[in-house]
Design an enzyme around this catalytic site. Structure first.
Site, PDB file in Angstrom:
ATOM      1  CE  LYS A 154      -1.914   3.039   1.981  1.00  0.00           C
ATOM      2  NZ  LYS A 154      -1.733   4.450   1.602  1.00  0.00           N
ATOM      3  CD  GLU A 163      12.681   0.815  10.068  1.00  0.00           C
ATOM      4  OE1 GLU A 163      13.007   1.801  10.774  1.00  0.00           O
ATOM      5  OE2 GLU A 163      13.376  -0.200   9.974  1.00  0.00           O
ATOM      6  CB  CYS A 176      12.951   8.989   8.457  1.00  0.00           C
ATOM      7  SG  CYS A 176      13.947   7.797   7.564  1.00  0.00           S
ATOM      8  CD  GLU A 190       9.576  13.136  11.278  1.00  0.00           C
ATOM      9  OE1 GLU A 190       8.357  12.912  11.242  1.00  0.00           O
ATOM     10  OE2 GLU A 190      10.430  12.303  10.909  1.00  0.00           O
TER      11      GLU A 190
HETATM   12  P1  NAD Z   1       2.030   8.696   7.373  1.00  0.00           P
HETATM   13  O1  NAD Z   1       2.190   8.040   8.691  1.00  0.00           O
HETATM   14  O2  NAD Z   1       1.070   9.796   7.241  1.00  0.00           O
HETATM   15  O3  NAD Z   1       1.629   7.614   6.269  1.00  0.00           O
HETATM   16  C1  NAD Z   1       2.411   6.482   6.010  1.00  0.00           C
HETATM   17  C2  NAD Z   1       1.552   5.441   5.307  1.00  0.00           C
HETATM   18  O4  NAD Z   1       0.566   4.965   6.217  1.00  0.00           O
HETATM   19  C3  NAD Z   1       0.777   5.970   4.101  1.00  0.00           C
HETATM   20  O5  NAD Z   1       0.804   4.996   3.087  1.00  0.00           O
HETATM   21  C4  NAD Z   1      -0.622   6.153   4.649  1.00  0.00           C
HETATM   22  O6  NAD Z   1      -1.624   6.066   3.662  1.00  0.00           O
HETATM   23  C5  NAD Z   1      -0.729   4.990   5.601  1.00  0.00           C
HETATM   24  N1  NAD Z   1      -1.731   5.114   6.653  1.00  0.00           N
HETATM   25  C6  NAD Z   1      -2.237   6.232   7.206  1.00  0.00           C
HETATM   26  N2  NAD Z   1      -3.135   5.924   8.177  1.00  0.00           N
HETATM   27  C7  NAD Z   1      -3.171   4.582   8.251  1.00  0.00           C
HETATM   28  C8  NAD Z   1      -3.882   3.643   9.072  1.00  0.00           C
HETATM   29  N3  NAD Z   1      -4.718   4.048  10.021  1.00  0.00           N
HETATM   30  N4  NAD Z   1      -3.672   2.328   8.878  1.00  0.00           N
HETATM   31  C9  NAD Z   1      -2.792   1.909   7.944  1.00  0.00           C
HETATM   32  N5  NAD Z   1      -2.113   2.734   7.126  1.00  0.00           N
HETATM   33  C10 NAD Z   1      -2.279   4.058   7.284  1.00  0.00           C
HETATM   34  O7  NAD Z   1       3.500   9.159   6.938  1.00  0.00           O
HETATM   35  P2  NAD Z   1       3.910   9.997   5.651  1.00  0.00           P
HETATM   36  O8  NAD Z   1       3.471  11.408   5.840  1.00  0.00           O
HETATM   37  O9  NAD Z   1       3.515   9.287   4.414  1.00  0.00           O
HETATM   38  O10 NAD Z   1       5.513   9.908   5.739  1.00  0.00           O
HETATM   39  C11 NAD Z   1       6.290  10.759   6.517  1.00  0.00           C
HETATM   40  C12 NAD Z   1       6.677  10.093   7.822  1.00  0.00           C
HETATM   41  O11 NAD Z   1       7.333   8.868   7.571  1.00  0.00           O
HETATM   42  C13 NAD Z   1       7.651  10.914   8.625  1.00  0.00           C
HETATM   43  O12 NAD Z   1       7.281  10.904   9.976  1.00  0.00           O
HETATM   44  C14 NAD Z   1       8.973  10.187   8.450  1.00  0.00           C
HETATM   45  O13 NAD Z   1       9.894  10.366   9.483  1.00  0.00           O
HETATM   46  C15 NAD Z   1       8.514   8.780   8.354  1.00  0.00           C
HETATM   47  N6  NAD Z   1       9.516   7.973   7.679  1.00  0.00           N
HETATM   48  C16 NAD Z   1      10.237   7.067   8.412  1.00  0.00           C
HETATM   49  C17 NAD Z   1      11.218   6.317   7.794  1.00  0.00           C
HETATM   50  C18 NAD Z   1      12.038   5.308   8.569  1.00  0.00           C
HETATM   51  O14 NAD Z   1      12.650   4.478   7.927  1.00  0.00           O
HETATM   52  N7  NAD Z   1      12.087   5.336   9.878  1.00  0.00           N
HETATM   53  C19 NAD Z   1      11.476   6.489   6.437  1.00  0.00           C
HETATM   54  C20 NAD Z   1      10.721   7.408   5.732  1.00  0.00           C
HETATM   55  C21 NAD Z   1       9.735   8.144   6.366  1.00  0.00           C
END
Ligand code: NAD
Length: 530
Positions: free
Chosen positions: A175, A248, A282, A380
């Site tokens: 997804k 992550e 991240c 963040e």
């Molecule tokens: P997000 O948490 O908003 O979304 C991530 C994913 O989760 C998306 O595909 C979203 O559609 C899905 N999602 C949202 N609500 C959900 C639910 N209730 N159940 C299941 N899936 C759901 O994050 P984002 O804005 O897409 O990405 C940015 C964030 O990701 C930042 O906080 C960043 O630090 C983090 N990030 C972490 C890493 C790592 O490796 N630690 C790497 C990249 C990004």
């Protein structure tokens, strides 16, 4: 209000649809209907049906397919980089470096290591009681792995995780982020062209509801990458069905510049580490601490280098920094910078939108005089902001770095590697780099993941492969006709023999061991066993 609570409408919030748009221009590239719960369940069922044949194919054949994937990606490298630049905004050259290169190397790692990793291993037994048994460790695929990804590395994150899952014999249902479905489709198309069976790797486009449907679709494991609030919601949902998860999550990575650091090198590292992908990484440098003796020259060097950066459309080969992904992200950055300014931070450069360039541009920003009372140093930011604070000695530097709920990665900059590595041990972080930052994600051998409440499990490297398999222990008795000494037939005699047997194995002096051996000698020919 938490920064993550901001509810500013973006194109991807149209109910039932997600939209891929170019963040530099606002141009809509494509819209996708969100996969429904029933469609998600059907995708998981198809993946489940396809998985056993993929597993039986064996690691060697699977790595051949990964090899074809790698070569296809190499051929299409520029095309893929352009797609990433268009859909996510980062400069093409950065997409080549931080996405395509990372994936090519992750494929190399899987190809080189999967066969050895997955082969059965003997487990020698140390205890005398189990010497007649032969132990083997098997690593078996989970079955169907769900991968839920963010938008900031729309190709490399789902690709590296999928490669590890697939090579271990799993099926994958991905997804992707609501903003970057096109990059995921490109990944799917490369896998199919390489020979990954169609049903084995599936993509369900959609928003949080689609992601939630996937969590509840009876998959066997979930690899989630995203924000802390979503990670917490997912962990709760996963707990109710005991679904194993890797999370992550976000970061607020500190950078320590020690008194003996080379200021020219460290400032270049800080500027790149804070502004790469417009700060939407991240692992990006989100807090910078500099020894007071070097504070002013370091600020001056960072401002001088930031002035030279070219902000613009990622499709332009001269661009260093692209746009933020959407208005919501931009507003989040703006709010944090404004709050810091109102609490006394000095904006040395930047600190404003760049509307003349397009809808989502923010100027790379260097802040001085920040404190830990400001959100810019606690939450963040995920934007092109480099807040810099002085420290007086190593102890204070470590204390400031560790004063955070986040613990993804950190960096120490010093002319003395030994001192840097010693400080690295004191830092509460999943990864610490000495004299570099961010690039650890590109080291395919290095495990990636956070500590504290900011993550569970690891991706990448051998630890990442380990997350994709269940371990099974097979015990095979070499003397199958013999009744075991521990079976029924309990009584005084067995108790004495067992006391002797324990002495034989564990007594600290040899005479007690010898007496134990004599006392337990009859254990093998014990009478009255059932
Ligand atoms: P997000 O948490 O908003 O979304 C991530 C994913 O989760 C998306 O595909 C979203 O559609 C899905 N999602 C949202 N609500 C959900 C639910 N209730 N159940 C299941 N899936 C759901 O994050 P984002 O804005 O897409 O990405 C940015 C964030 O990701 C930042 O906080 C960043 O630090 C983090 N990030 C972490 C890493 C790592 O490796 N630690 C790497 C990249 C990004």
């Amino acid at each position: 209000m938490m920064a993550t609570d901001l509810q500013i409408p973006t194109p991807s919030m149209i109910p039932g649809r997600v939209t891929s748009a170019n963040p530099a221009t606002g141009e809509i590239l494509r819209q996708f209907a969100c996969a429904t719960e029933a469609q998600v369940q059907a995708a998981v069922a198809r993946a489940r049906a396809a998985q056993p044949a993929w597993n039986e194919m064996g690691a060697r054949k699977r790595t051949e397919i990964l090899g074809r994937f790698q070569q296809l990606l190499l051929e299409k490298k520029s095309e893929v980089a352009r797609l990433i630049a268009q859909e996510e905004g980062k400069p093409c050259v950065e997409a080549l470096l931080t996405e395509v290169l990372v994936v090519l190397d992750a494929a190399r790692f899987c190809i080189d290591n999967a066969y050895d990793f997955l082969r059965e291993r003997a487990v020698p037994h140390g205890s005398l009681a189990t010497k007649t048994k032969s132990g083997r460790l098997l690593r078996e695929p989970y079955g169907v792995i769900a991968i839920i990804s963010p938008w900031n590395y729309p190709f490399s994150i789902p690709a590296t995780q999928s490669l590890a899952a697939l090579v271990a014999g799993n099926a994958v249902v991905l997804k992707p982020s609501e903003s970057t479905s096109l990059c995921a489709l490109e990944l799917g198309s490369l896998f199919r062209l390489a020979g990954v069976p169609e049903d084995l790797f599936q993509i369900v486009a959609g928003d949080g509801a689609t992601g939630s449907a996937l969590v509840n679709a009876a998959v066997d494991k979930l690899i989630f990458t995203g924000s802390v609030p979503t990670g917490k919601r997912i962990a709760q949902a996963a707990a109710s069905c005991l679904l194993p998860v890797v999370l992550e999550l976000g970061g607020k990575d500190p950078m320590l510049v020690l008194d003996n650091a080379d200021i020219e090198t460290a400032s270049s590292g800080a500027v790149w580490g804070a502004f790469v992908n417009a700060g939407q990484a991240c692992l990006s440098v989100e807090r910078c601490y500099v020894h007071r003796s070097k504070y002013e020259p370091f600020l001056e060097a960072c401002v001088r280098k930031t002035m030279q950066l070219r902000v613009g459309n990622g499709m332009d080969s001269e661009t260093d920094i692209g746009p933020l992904v959407n208005e919501r992200q931009l507003r989040n950055v703006e709010v944090q910078v404004e709050e810091a300014r109102s609490l006394g931070a000095r904006v040395l450069i930047g600190g404003s939108r760049l509307p003349e360039l397009g809808p989502n541009f923010y100027s790379p920003t260097v802040l001085a005089d920040v404190t830990h009372e400001m959100r810019i140093m606690r939450e963040e930011t995920f934007g092109p902001v480099l807040p810099i604070m002085p420290f007086d000695d190593d102890d204070q530097a470590v204390q400031l770095a560790n004063d955070s709920e986040y613990g993804l990665s950190a960096s120490v900059w010093t002319g003395d590697r030994v001192r840097g590595e010693a400080l690295a041990k004191r830092m509460e972080s999943g990864t610490v780099m000495v004299n570099d930052a961010v690039s650890c994600f590109g080291i395919s051998e290095a495990p990636h993941g956070g500590i504290k409440s900011r993550g569970i499990g690891r991706t990448n490297g051998r630890f990442g492969l380990e997350e994709m398999v269940r371990t099974k222990y097979v015990d095979s008795d070499r003397l199958p006709g013999m009744k075991k000494v521990w079976w029924y037939g309990y009584g005084e005699s067995l108790a004495r023999q067992m006391e002797g047997f324990l002495d034989l194995q564990f007594a600290s002096n040899w005479s007690q061991r010898l007496r134990g051996a004599i006392k337990s000698a009859g254990v093998m020919v014990r009478k009255g066993r059932l």
